[in-house]
Design a protein around this motif. Structure first.
Motif, PDB file in Angstrom:
ATOM      1  N   ALA A  96      14.550 -11.249   0.124  1.00 18.24           N
ATOM      2  CA  ALA A  96      15.719 -11.535   0.953  1.00 18.24           C
ATOM      3  C   ALA A  96      15.358 -12.129   2.311  1.00 18.24           C
ATOM      4  CB  ALA A  96      16.535 -10.257   1.150  1.00 18.24           C
ATOM      5  N   ARG A  97      14.166 -11.805   2.827  1.00 16.67           N
ATOM      6  CA  ARG A  97      13.817 -12.194   4.195  1.00 16.67           C
ATOM      7  C   ARG A  97      12.961 -13.459   4.285  1.00 16.67           C
ATOM      8  NH1 ARG A  97      17.244  -9.046   4.499  1.00 16.67           N
ATOM      9  NH2 ARG A  97      17.379  -7.134   5.771  1.00 16.67           N
ATOM     10  N   VAL A  98      12.233 -13.770   3.236  1.00 20.31           N
ATOM     11  CA  VAL A  98      11.320 -14.921   3.279  1.00 20.31           C
ATOM     12  C   VAL A  98      11.783 -15.953   2.257  1.00 20.31           C
ATOM     13  CG1 VAL A  98       8.929 -15.704   3.123  1.00 20.31           C
ATOM     14  CG2 VAL A  98       9.430 -13.383   3.941  1.00 20.31           C
ATOM     15  N   PRO A  99      12.087 -17.178   2.682  1.00 19.20           N
ATOM     16  CA  PRO A  99      12.634 -18.175   1.753  1.00 19.20           C
ATOM     17  C   PRO A  99      11.622 -18.598   0.694  1.00 19.20           C
ATOM     18  CG  PRO A  99      12.158 -19.189   3.872  1.00 19.20           C
ATOM     19  CD  PRO A  99      11.978 -17.709   4.057  1.00 19.20           C
ATOM     20  N   LEU A 100      12.141 -19.048  -0.447  1.00 19.15           N
ATOM     21  CA  LEU A 100      11.282 -19.491  -1.541  1.00 19.15           C
ATOM     22  C   LEU A 100      10.441 -20.693  -1.138  1.00 19.15           C
ATOM     23  CD1 LEU A 100      10.550 -18.890  -4.481  1.00 19.15           C
ATOM     24  CD2 LEU A 100      12.400 -20.419  -5.202  1.00 19.15           C
ATOM     25  N   GLU A 101      10.847 -21.384  -0.084  1.00 17.32           N
ATOM     26  CA  GLU A 101      10.065 -22.529   0.407  1.00 17.32           C
ATOM     27  C   GLU A 101       8.741 -22.090   1.028  1.00 17.32           C
ATOM     28  OE1 GLU A 101      13.304 -22.045   1.157  1.00 17.32           O
ATOM     29  OE2 GLU A 101      14.088 -23.514  -0.285  1.00 17.32           O
ATOM     30  N   LEU A 102       8.550 -20.780   1.174  1.00 21.35           N
ATOM     31  CA  LEU A 102       7.282 -20.235   1.685  1.00 21.35           C
ATOM     32  C   LEU A 102       6.674 -19.291   0.637  1.00 21.35           C
ATOM     33  CD1 LEU A 102       8.433 -19.403   5.340  1.00 21.35           C
ATOM     34  CD2 LEU A 102       7.036 -21.356   4.618  1.00 21.35           C
ATOM     35  N   PRO A 103       6.326 -19.836  -0.540  1.00 23.08           N
ATOM     36  CA  PRO A 103       5.901 -18.959  -1.646  1.00 23.08           C
ATOM     37  C   PRO A 103       4.624 -18.185  -1.374  1.00 23.08           C
ATOM     38  CG  PRO A 103       5.491 -21.266  -2.192  1.00 23.08           C
ATOM     39  CD  PRO A 103       6.319 -21.259  -0.935  1.00 23.08           C
ATOM     40  N   GLU A 110       4.089  -9.387  -0.142  1.00 23.35           N
ATOM     41  CA  GLU A 110       4.220  -8.445  -1.267  1.00 23.35           C
ATOM     42  C   GLU A 110       2.919  -7.682  -1.464  1.00 23.35           C
ATOM     43  OE1 GLU A 110       7.388 -10.671  -4.266  1.00 23.35           O
ATOM     44  OE2 GLU A 110       5.236 -10.940  -4.546  1.00 23.35           O
ATOM     45  N   MET A 111       1.812  -8.411  -1.487  1.00 17.92           N
ATOM     46  CA  MET A 111       0.496  -7.799  -1.664  1.00 17.92           C
ATOM     47  C   MET A 111       0.230  -6.731  -0.613  1.00 17.92           C
ATOM     48  SD  MET A 111      -2.518 -10.570  -2.345  1.00 17.92           S
ATOM     49  CE  MET A 111      -1.761 -12.164  -2.543  1.00 17.92           C
ATOM     50  N   ALA A 112       0.347  -7.136   0.649  1.00 23.47           N
ATOM     51  CA  ALA A 112      -0.030  -6.251   1.750  1.00 23.47           C
ATOM     52  C   ALA A 112       0.834  -4.992   1.780  1.00 23.47           C
ATOM     53  CB  ALA A 112       0.082  -7.006   3.077  1.00 23.47           C
ATOM     54  N   LYS A 273       1.247 -19.379 -11.520  1.00 24.76           N
ATOM     55  CA  LYS A 273       0.387 -19.256 -10.343  1.00 24.76           C
ATOM     56  C   LYS A 273       1.204 -18.567  -9.250  1.00 24.76           C
ATOM     57  CE  LYS A 273      -2.329 -23.361 -11.448  1.00 24.76           C
ATOM     58  NZ  LYS A 273      -2.625 -24.771 -11.108  1.00 24.76           N
ATOM     59  N   PRO A 274       1.040 -17.258  -9.092  1.00 23.92           N
ATOM     60  CA  PRO A 274       1.894 -16.518  -8.161  1.00 23.92           C
ATOM     61  C   PRO A 274       1.894 -17.058  -6.730  1.00 23.92           C
ATOM     62  CG  PRO A 274       0.752 -14.996  -9.605  1.00 23.92           C
ATOM     63  CD  PRO A 274       0.175 -16.358  -9.885  1.00 23.92           C
ATOM     64  N   THR A 275       0.766 -17.571  -6.252  1.00 20.99           N
ATOM     65  CA  THR A 275       0.722 -18.127  -4.901  1.00 20.99           C
ATOM     66  C   THR A 275       1.674 -19.307  -4.746  1.00 20.99           C
ATOM     67  OG1 THR A 275      -1.508 -17.392  -4.315  1.00 20.99           O
ATOM     68  CG2 THR A 275      -0.760 -19.422  -3.289  1.00 20.99           C
ATOM     69  N   LEU A 276       1.804 -20.094  -5.802  1.00 18.77           N
ATOM     70  CA  LEU A 276       2.643 -21.289  -5.734  1.00 18.77           C
ATOM     71  C   LEU A 276       4.084 -21.008  -6.142  1.00 18.77           C
ATOM     72  CD1 LEU A 276       0.176 -23.907  -7.294  1.00 18.77           C
ATOM     73  CD2 LEU A 276       0.447 -23.239  -4.911  1.00 18.77           C
ATOM     74  N   LEU A 277       4.298 -19.938  -6.903  1.00 21.10           N
ATOM     75  CA  LEU A 277       5.638 -19.626  -7.404  1.00 21.10           C
ATOM     76  C   LEU A 277       6.407 -18.679  -6.499  1.00 21.10           C
ATOM     77  CD1 LEU A 277       4.938 -19.187 -11.230  1.00 21.10           C
ATOM     78  CD2 LEU A 277       5.747 -21.232 -10.022  1.00 21.10           C
ATOM     79  N   GLY A 278       5.702 -17.891  -5.669  1.00 19.99           N
ATOM     80  CA  GLY A 278       6.404 -16.998  -4.767  1.00 19.99           C
ATOM     81  C   GLY A 278       6.110 -15.532  -4.968  1.00 19.99           C
ATOM     82  N   GLY A 279       5.020 -15.197  -5.696  1.00 20.61           N
ATOM     83  CA  GLY A 279       4.563 -13.830  -5.736  1.00 20.61           C
ATOM     84  C   GLY A 279       4.894 -13.051  -6.989  1.00 20.61           C
ATOM     85  N   PHE A 280       4.790 -11.722  -6.867  1.00 20.77           N
ATOM     86  CA  PHE A 280       4.966 -10.817  -8.005  1.00 20.77           C
ATOM     87  C   PHE A 280       6.359 -10.945  -8.619  1.00 20.77           C
ATOM     88  CE2 PHE A 280       1.876  -8.044  -5.478  1.00 20.77           C
ATOM     89  CZ  PHE A 280       0.800  -8.309  -6.292  1.00 20.77           C
ATOM     90  N   LEU A 281       7.389 -10.841  -7.788  1.00 21.85           N
ATOM     91  CA  LEU A 281       8.763 -10.804  -8.290  1.00 21.85           C
ATOM     92  C   LEU A 281       9.120 -12.087  -9.017  1.00 21.85           C
ATOM     93  CD1 LEU A 281      11.206  -8.874  -8.272  1.00 21.85           C
ATOM     94  CD2 LEU A 281      12.034 -10.088  -6.245  1.00 21.85           C
ATOM     95  N   GLU A 282       8.819 -13.227  -8.404  1.00 26.33           N
ATOM     96  CA  GLU A 282       9.126 -14.519  -9.022  1.00 26.33           C
ATOM     97  C   GLU A 282       8.369 -14.703 -10.334  1.00 26.33           C
ATOM     98  OE1 GLU A 282      11.107 -17.322  -8.165  1.00 26.33           O
ATOM     99  OE2 GLU A 282      12.110 -15.861  -6.892  1.00 26.33           O
ATOM    100  N   THR A 283       7.103 -14.334 -10.337  1.00 23.32           N
ATOM    101  CA  THR A 283       6.287 -14.509 -11.545  1.00 23.32           C
ATOM    102  C   THR A 283       6.803 -13.639 -12.681  1.00 23.32           C
ATOM    103  OG1 THR A 283       4.353 -15.006 -10.161  1.00 23.32           O
ATOM    104  CG2 THR A 283       3.936 -14.427 -12.456  1.00 23.32           C
ATOM    105  N   GLN A 284       7.193 -12.410 -12.361  1.00 26.48           N
ATOM    106  CA  GLN A 284       7.732 -11.530 -13.394  1.00 26.48           C
ATOM    107  C   GLN A 284       9.034 -12.084 -13.972  1.00 26.48           C
ATOM    108  OE1 GLN A 284       7.733  -8.029 -10.955  1.00 26.48           O
ATOM    109  NE2 GLN A 284       5.786  -7.278 -11.760  1.00 26.48           N
TER     110      GLN A 284
END
Length: 359
Positions: A96-103, A110-112, A273-284
Motif C-alpha cells: 500500500a505504501r510503496v508503488p509498483l514502479e519501485l519494485p 519486505e525482506m528487511a 524475478k522478485p527484484t524486478l516484479l516487486g517482491g514476495f507478494l507480487e511473485t506469489q
C-alpha cells in the motif's frame, strides 16, 4: 492481536565487482550497485532485519540515477508509520505504501521487515531451504562472450555436475551459438542435461520463428523472451505456433495486468524475478495465476548480492520447486557478502558458515 512498532530504517550502498565482463544482449556489466536496507527497533538494537534493493540497469523500472535519494525519502516516511508484526500485515502495508514502479525497493523492505519479525536470522518464513537445509536444483548459467569463453564456461559447468545448462544467446553469430548447443547435446541427451536458452529479446519478430525451429533441433527445454517485450500480437503468435516452449521474462516486468497478459499471450512458462516484479507478494500472485492456467514457472535471481539471493532461494523453496531454478549468481562478484550459501553439483544449499556483517 499482533504487536505494533515504529521501526528505524537505514541504508548501506555497495558496488559489487564482477569477476569477469558479464555479457548480455543489452551490453557488458562490470559493476553492480546494491542497497542494503537495515531495520531496527529503538528498544532492541541487537535485533536487525536486512533487505536488499538492487535495481538492474536496462531492466528495472526503478533503475535511476537518484535511486539512493528516492529510497532515503521513502525510508524517512516509513519510519513514521506504525507496523503490525505479522507477515501478512507487513506485506500488505508495503504494497500500500510503496508503488509498483519501485519494485526493488518493495522487495528490499519486505525482506528487511520479515527478517526482523522472524528474529533477525535472515529467515523470512517457513521453508525447507533454511529450516531443513534442503538444497534446490539450479541451472548453470553460460554468459555471453566469444566462442572460446562460452565453451570454457560450458565445460566448467558440466564438470561441476550441472544437469541443467542455461545459455545466453543473441550476442555472437547464431551459427556459432547453435554449434555450442550441439557440442553439449552430442555428449548428453535431453534426459541427461536440460538445455535452456535466453535471448533477452534479441530476435526480431520476422526472424524469430526460423530461429526457434533451428534451436528445437537440439531438444531445447525452453527459450526465454525470444523477442523484446511489448510486442504482444507477435509474442502471442509465437507462443501459439512455437516448436519449443517459450518462457516470458521481461514481458512480466512493470505490468499490473497479470491475468490479461497471461490470458492474451498464453506462454508455456514464465520466469519470476522478485527484484524486478516487486517482491514476495507480487511473485506469489504470479505463481498462483500461472498454476491456475497450467503455465510452468521457475524463479531466477537478478544479480543481487547474497542477501537478495538468500531471500529468493527461500521464496522458491517455499513452493517446493521440482525443476531447476535460476539461483546460481552468488559467485559472480569479488566482494559479495560472505554467507552460508553454497553451490555444489548443480544445487544451492544453506550451509553452516556465518553471515558477514553488511555494516
Amino acid at each position: 492481536m499482533a504487536d505494533s512498532f515504529r521501526f528505524q530504517f537505514s541504508l548501506i550502498k555497495r558496488v559489487l565487482q564482477f569477476r569477469f565482463d558479464a555479457g548480455t544482449s543489452r551490453g557488458v556489466l562490470k559493476t553492480r550497485e546494491v542497497f542494503w536496507i537495515k531495520v531496527t527497533h529503538p528498544d532492541d538494537q541487537d535485533r536487525v532485519g536486512w533487505g536488499e534493493a538492487a535495481p538492474l540497469v536496462g531492466l528495472s523500472p526503478d533503475y535511476r540515477e537518484d535511486f539512493e535519494e528516492v529510497i532515503s525519502v521513502h525510508l524517512q516516511k516509513l519510519a513514521m508509520e506504525t507496523w503490525e508484526t505479522d507477515a501478512d500485515s507487513v506485506l500488505n502495508q508495503v504494497d500500500a505504501r510503496v508503488p509498483l514502479e519501485l519494485p526493488s525497493l518493495r522487495f528490499g523492505l519486505e525482506m528487511a521487515l520479515l527478517d526482523w519479525i522472524q528474529g533477525g536470522k535472515k529467515r523470512f518464513f517457513s521453508n525447507p531451504f533454511f529450516d531443513e537445509k534442503k538444497p534446490i536444483p539450479i541451472n548453470g548459467l553460460i554468459w555471453m562472450g566469444d566462442r572460446e569463453f562460452m565453451l570454457e564456461q560450458i565445460d566448467q559447468k558440466l564438470n561441476e555436475g550441472f544437469d541443467c545448462i542455461k545459455m545466453k544467446i543473441g550476442a555472437i553469430d547464431f551459427e556459432q551459438e547453435l554449434a555450442l548447443l550441439s557440442y553439449i547435446r552430442k555428449q548428453f541427451s535431453k534426459d541427461q542435461v536440460i538445455l535452456r536458452v535466453d535471448a533477452n529479446g534479441a530476435f526480431s519478430p520476422m526472424e524469430a520463428m526460423n530461429k526457434l525451429r533451428q534451436l528445437a533441433e537440439w531438444d531445447i527445454h525452453s527459450i526465454e523472451q525470444p523477442i523484446r517485450a511489448g510486442q504482444r500480437a507477435e509474442m502471442r503468435k509465437l507462443c501459439r505456433e512455437t516448436p519449443l516452449p517459450i518462457a516470458l521474462d521481461e514481458e512480466l516486468i512493470g505490468t499490473n495486468e497479470k491475468e490479461l497478459l497471461l490470458d492474451t499471450l498464453l506462454p508455456q512458462h514464465i520466469i519470476l524475478k522478485p527484484t524486478l516484479l516487486g517482491g514476495f507478494l507480487e511473485t506469489q500472485q504470479w505463481i498462483r495465476l500461472a498454476e491456475e492456467r497450467g503455465i510452468g514457472w521457475w524463479m531466477t535471481s537478478a544479480l543481487e548480492s547474497n542477501i537478495g539471493l538468500n531471500a529468493i532461494s527461500q521464496l522458491a523453496s517455499s513452493h517446493d520447486p521440482k525443476i531447476p531454478q535460476g539461483l546460481g549468481t552468488g559467485k559472480l562478484y569479488h566482494n559479495n557478502l560472505a554467507s552460508p550459501l553454497e553451490i555444489e553439483k548443480g544445487q544451492i544449499r544453506y550451509g553452516d558458515r556465518l553471515w558477514e556483517n553488511p555494516a
